[in-house]
Design a protein around this motif. Structure first.
Motif, PDB file in Angstrom:
ATOM      1  N   ARG A 223       0.834  -1.204   0.000  1.00 40.11           N
ATOM      2  CA  ARG A 223       0.000   0.000   0.000  1.00 40.11           C
ATOM      3  C   ARG A 223       0.873   1.261   0.000  1.00 40.11           C
ATOM      4  NH1 ARG A 223      -5.075   0.514   1.392  1.00 40.11           N
ATOM      5  NH2 ARG A 223      -5.153  -1.479   2.468  1.00 40.11           N
TER       6      ARG A 223
ATOM      7  N   LEU B 257       2.463   1.816  -3.507  1.00 42.72           N
ATOM      8  CA  LEU B 257       1.485   2.241  -4.506  1.00 42.72           C
ATOM      9  C   LEU B 257       0.999   3.673  -4.240  1.00 42.72           C
ATOM     10  CD1 LEU B 257      -0.444  -1.111  -4.786  1.00 42.72           C
ATOM     11  CD2 LEU B 257       1.053  -0.109  -6.507  1.00 42.72           C
TER      12      LEU B 257
ATOM     13  N   ASP C 258       3.694   6.061  -5.504  1.00 42.80           N
ATOM     14  CA  ASP C 258       4.158   5.829  -6.888  1.00 42.80           C
ATOM     15  C   ASP C 258       5.597   5.326  -6.937  1.00 42.80           C
ATOM     16  OD1 ASP C 258       1.730   6.595  -8.054  1.00 42.80           O
ATOM     17  OD2 ASP C 258       2.290   8.702  -7.952  1.00 42.80           O
TER      18      ASP C 258
ATOM     19  N   ASP D 150       7.271  -3.553 -10.761  1.00 42.02           N
ATOM     20  CA  ASP D 150       6.012  -2.899 -10.432  1.00 42.02           C
ATOM     21  C   ASP D 150       5.348  -3.663  -9.283  1.00 42.02           C
ATOM     22  OD1 ASP D 150       3.524  -1.692 -10.338  1.00 42.02           O
ATOM     23  OD2 ASP D 150       3.089  -1.959 -12.462  1.00 42.02           O
TER      24      ASP D 150
ATOM     25  N   ALA E 202       2.278  -3.609  -8.309  1.00 41.64           N
ATOM     26  CA  ALA E 202       0.832  -3.800  -8.470  1.00 41.64           C
ATOM     27  C   ALA E 202       0.431  -5.273  -8.490  1.00 41.64           C
ATOM     28  CB  ALA E 202       0.347  -3.103  -9.735  1.00 41.64           C
TER      29      ALA E 202
ATOM     30  N   ALA F  56       0.881  -7.001  -5.152  1.00 43.34           N
ATOM     31  CA  ALA F  56      -0.110  -6.448  -4.220  1.00 43.34           C
ATOM     32  C   ALA F  56      -1.471  -7.088  -4.440  1.00 43.34           C
ATOM     33  CB  ALA F  56      -0.197  -4.938  -4.381  1.00 43.34           C
ATOM     34  N   LEU F  57      -1.814  -7.346  -5.699  1.00 43.95           N
ATOM     35  CA  LEU F  57      -3.086  -8.017  -5.989  1.00 43.95           C
ATOM     36  C   LEU F  57      -3.070  -9.460  -5.488  1.00 43.95           C
ATOM     37  CD1 LEU F  57      -3.886  -6.773  -9.605  1.00 43.95           C
ATOM     38  CD2 LEU F  57      -5.155  -6.270  -7.512  1.00 43.95           C
TER      39      LEU F  57
ATOM     40  N   LEU G 118      -2.868  -5.611  -0.193  1.00 48.13           N
ATOM     41  CA  LEU G 118      -2.221  -4.309  -0.027  1.00 48.13           C
ATOM     42  C   LEU G 118      -1.474  -4.177   1.295  1.00 48.13           C
ATOM     43  CD1 LEU G 118      -4.945  -1.922  -1.462  1.00 48.13           C
ATOM     44  CD2 LEU G 118      -2.740  -2.501  -2.487  1.00 48.13           C
TER      45      LEU G 118
END
Length: 81
Positions: free
Chosen positions: A4, A7, A10, A27, A29, A32-33, A37
């Motif tokens: 979290r 993200l 950035d 990355d 993302a 995290a998925l 998070l």
């Protein structure tokens, strides 16, 4: 550090190899998925290998692809618009 945090700021995960010295940005993302998070980025260390030499001796750091001065200038320009 949590996914979290990365993200929201950035930032990328920087995989730094202890053997060959390479540094590869990742990355956050997708992990995290997969993990959530609020998962700690340190949990990835056991699953990552250096993409250059294949070594498992990697260190995870944070990396911002946009220098702070540019990010501040862009934010100020957006406020004026």
């Amino acid at each position: 550090m949590k996914f979290r945090d990365l993200l929201n700021n950035d930032q990328l995960i920087l995989v730094a190899c202890q053997d060959c010295g390479s540094k590869t940005p990742v990355d956050p993302a997708l992990p995290a998925l997969e993990r959530g998070l609020d998962a700690d980025i340190g949990d990835l260390r056991s699953t990552l290998n250096c993409p250059i030499c294949g070594s498992a001796e990697v260190e995870l750091r944070t990396h911002s692809p946009v220098p702070p001065a540019i990010a501040v200038a862009a934010a100020r320009a957006g406020e004026r618009a």
